[in-house]
Design a protein around this motif. Structure first.
Motif, PDB file in Angstrom:
ATOM      1  N   GLY A 147     -78.660 -42.398  81.980  1.00  0.00           N
ATOM      2  CA  GLY A 147     -80.108 -42.358  81.867  1.00  0.00           C
ATOM      3  C   GLY A 147     -80.647 -42.412  80.452  1.00  0.00           C
ATOM      4  O   GLY A 147     -81.820 -42.094  80.235  1.00  0.00           O
ATOM      5  N   VAL A 148     -79.832 -42.821  79.492  1.00  0.00           N
ATOM      6  CA  VAL A 148     -80.270 -42.915  78.099  1.00  0.00           C
ATOM      7  C   VAL A 148     -80.829 -44.313  77.853  1.00  0.00           C
ATOM      8  O   VAL A 148     -80.202 -45.320  78.216  1.00  0.00           O
ATOM      9  N   GLU A 149     -81.994 -44.396  77.234  1.00  0.00           N
ATOM     10  CA  GLU A 149     -82.605 -45.684  76.898  1.00  0.00           C
ATOM     11  C   GLU A 149     -81.877 -46.248  75.667  1.00  0.00           C
ATOM     12  O   GLU A 149     -82.118 -45.830  74.526  1.00  0.00           O
ATOM     13  N   ALA A 150     -80.976 -47.180  75.922  1.00  0.00           N
ATOM     14  CA  ALA A 150     -80.142 -47.698  74.841  1.00  0.00           C
ATOM     15  C   ALA A 150     -80.107 -49.220  74.871  1.00  0.00           C
ATOM     16  O   ALA A 150     -80.269 -49.845  75.927  1.00  0.00           O
ATOM     17  N   VAL A 151     -79.893 -49.810  73.710  1.00  0.00           N
ATOM     18  CA  VAL A 151     -79.673 -51.242  73.546  1.00  0.00           C
ATOM     19  C   VAL A 151     -78.447 -51.422  72.657  1.00  0.00           C
ATOM     20  O   VAL A 151     -78.021 -50.486  71.968  1.00  0.00           O
ATOM     21  N   ALA A 152     -77.898 -52.635  72.647  1.00  0.00           N
ATOM     22  CA  ALA A 152     -76.662 -52.881  71.898  1.00  0.00           C
ATOM     23  C   ALA A 152     -76.727 -54.246  71.235  1.00  0.00           C
ATOM     24  O   ALA A 152     -77.328 -55.188  71.772  1.00  0.00           O
TER      25      ALA A 152
END
Length: 636
Positions: free
Chosen positions: A470-475
């Motif tokens: 549930g973490v708002e992450a991008v890569a």
């Protein structure tokens, strides 16, 4: 009959000779027995150790000489005996020594120091040989300049001058300012440092752009760097991450282009006047945004409109060509896309007089050195060349000085040192438990948070895991599409995403001013990348936190570098790092430069540099690959 008589005579002669030999041997045996009896009689009396050694040596020499009693043999024996006696008297260690135990200890220490000094001299000579082999024989110059033997001796002249009030001040004042802000400037005719932007004679529009970013006073690298660039001098700028190096070359190029546009406006297909080369697409795009913002504020203040463009790979070339054909003042580019446009005759550098290499050491490490040489070959006249980085090794500094004209080298702190505004925390974590520890580390500070990993597979795995939690992450990493990379960085900068997971492609030069926490999922291949990684936080005077996971699989050379980097930055060193000891730690600070002169690591010397070994391996693999391809073509 005559023959039989001759044979009997020969037999009798042989038997007589044999009897004489046996008689002589028996006499010698009796004589040895007599000597043995006399020796037994002599041993009944006390004989000192030195005398017994001398007698034993004489007996040995006598047996070796075969019983010859000539004068020369006696003289040699006496001389050997005297030498043996002198050697016995020279005993300096042990119970038979002529010195006290304290004197013996001092003698041992003296011999050990001499041995250490000899080892240090040998190491320095070996390092000098390694550096000599690494020095490039070809300077950073264009092909035409090398072919024609063109050599510039004087820097480019500009119309900018420091304020007269500053010039009237004594040199002691300028030196005091440099010492106060830890600025080390090397070169001839160094301009005085300026502690206010107003003294640099910037226009009101540029000052407004700085005020919008809440920049009211120049940083140390800007105090000395901007006046040097405005004076037309070639420059090598070295400062810690987040020190504002971008403005050192961005503000002067805007001033120069405004001067050119006011005196003679750029026409269609003309330009650029300034060229800035960056190693990564994200850094080039960020630098272009900074320059565009300054140009917009200058135009709002009534100054001419300057056109700038970012030429990077992975994007359509159409929009970039439209700006270039209309007459461009500043181009910010990556080496690959710029070389493509130069080869296709889409860009010309006939009027370009300003060249900046941002993160210059990174470009050379990535193999762009030959591309930079080809780009320089398109210049038609003398140029002002600037090189900037936070970790510029001595090798690259010496290489750059060979091509620059009377350069000024500015150091703010040690090259490769970590920012003192970053609190570094090291955690020992097993490889299989790092993902769980990552969730714990994310809770230490509010977002945004930047997570670094060495491999692309790890970046994708961490990104997927955080999304599942549930973490708002991008890569981002080198294997992703450029549109996806731009999207991820944009969402992260705007605050729409809380975590950015990236490889070292995001570690050099990118500015995320609001980041409070950087997490190193693993250690990079060399300590330079570690310094750049943690430098994404603690920028512009703010405090930041850097958490690094290490374990027994990490290279010991990198761990030793990390240990000494923490000691230098006065950070807490974990006990498992303190237990690491190097056999050559006492030799690390010997010579002009502490540690390694190739990668700036403090925990090793250049003789066992992991980065140099990695570069050598890559070069050897490329040579084998090229040789294999060449053989394959010849077979066809």
């Amino acid at each position: 009959m005559t023959d039989d008589k001759a044979i009997r005579e020969e037999i009798e002669k042989f038997q007589a000779k044999r009897r004489r030999i046996e008689q002589s041997e028996s006499e010698d045996e009796f004589k040895l027995d007599d000597d043995h009896e006399s020796k037994m009689r002599d041993e009944s009396t006390f004989v000192p150790v030195k005398e017994r050694r001398r007698q034993k040596l004489q007996r040995v020499l006598g047996s070796l000489n075969g019983g010859n009693n000539n004068a020369d043999s006696i003289d040699h024996a006496a001389a050997d005996a005297a030498h043996a006696q002198a050697a016995a008297e020279e005993i300096t260690v042990g119970p038979q020594a002529n010195f006290t135990l304290l004197d013996q200890m001092n003698e041992i220490k003296k011999n050990q120091n001499t041995s250490d000094q000899t080892s240090a001299d040998k190491m320095l000579k070996e390092e000098e040989q390694i550096l000599h082999n690494l020095v490039e024989t070809r300077a950073l110059m264009g092909v035409a300049e090398l072919a024609k033997g063109i050599e510039y001796t004087e820097p480019i002249r500009t119309s900018w001058r420091p304020p007269k009030a500053i010039l009237r001040l004594p040199e002691e004042r300028h030196q005091h300012i440099r010492q106060l802000y830890n600025i080390v400037a090397e070169g001839d005719d160094i301009p005085p440092p300026l502690i206010r932007f107003e003294d640099m004679k910037f226009s009101s529009g540029i000052i407004d752009a700085l005020n919008e970013k809440k920049i009211s006073r120049p940083t140390p690298i800007q105090m000395q760097g901007i006046p040097s660039v405005l004076s037309g001098r070639d420059l090598i700028g070295i400062a810690y991450t987040g020190s504002g190096k971008t403005l050192v070359f961005a503000l002067p190029i805007v001033m120069f282009c405004l001067e050119q546009e006011k005196s003679m406006p750029f026409v269609r297909n003309e330009g650029p006047y300034g060229l800035i080369i960056c190693p990564s697409r994200e850094l080039a795009r960020q630098t272009h945004l900074v320059i565009s913002n300054i140009c917009e504020h200058a135009h709002k203040a009534g100054l001419p409109l300057l056109r700038s463009v970012a030429c990077v790979g992975g994007t359509a070339m159409k929009d970039q060509l439209e700006t270039i054909k209309s007459g461009v003042h500043i181009i910010v580019a990556t080496p690959g896309r710029l070389m493509d446009m130069l080869d296709k005759k889409l860009v010309f550098l006939d009027v370009c007089r300003y060249l900046c290499l941002d993160e210059a050491d990174r470009m050379i490490d990535l193999g762009f050195e030959e591309d930079v040489r080809n780009i320089i070959s398109h210049f038609k006249a003398q140029r002002q060349t600037l090189l900037f980085s936070a970790t510029m090794p001595k090798k690259i500094q010496n290489f750059a000085k060979s091509a620059l004209v009377k350069p000024i080298t500015i150091n703010v702190g040690r090259a490769g040192a970590a920012s003192l505004d970053v609190n570094q925390q090291i955690e020992y974590c097993m490889p299989e438990a790092r993902v769980m520890s990552l969730l714990t580390a994310l809770q230490r500070t509010p977002p945004p948070v930047l997570v670094f990993a060495q491999r692309k597979q790890d970046v994708d795995a961490i990104h997927e895991y955080l999304l599942l939690k549930g973490v708002e992450a991008v890569a981002i990493h080198g294997g992703k599409d450029q549109v996806e990379r731009f999207y991820a960085v944009e969402k992260f900068v705007k605050g729409d995403k809380d975590v950015l997971v990236a490889t070292d492609v995001a570690s050099k030069g990118l500015d995320f001013p609001d980041i409070q926490h950087v997490i190193n999922y693993d250690l990079p291949e060399d300590i330079e990348n570690y310094v750049h990684r943690i430098g994404r936080t603690g920028r512009c005077g703010r405090q930041g936190l850097a958490t690094t996971f290490i374990n027994k699989t990490c290279d010991e050379a990198i761990l030793l570098d990390l240990k000494h980097l923490l000691i230098e930055a006065k950070q807490a060193v974990p006990s498992f790092l303190l237990r690491l000891e190097s056999d050559k730690e006492r030799l690390l600070a010997i010579g002009d430069e502490p540690g390694c002169s190739y990668c700036n690591g403090l925990g090793h010397r250049i003789t066992n540099c992991p980065k140099l070994e990695s570069q050598s391996t890559k070069t050897a693999n490329n040579m084998k690959k090229n040789d294999f391809l060449a053989k394959g073509n010849s077979d066809w």
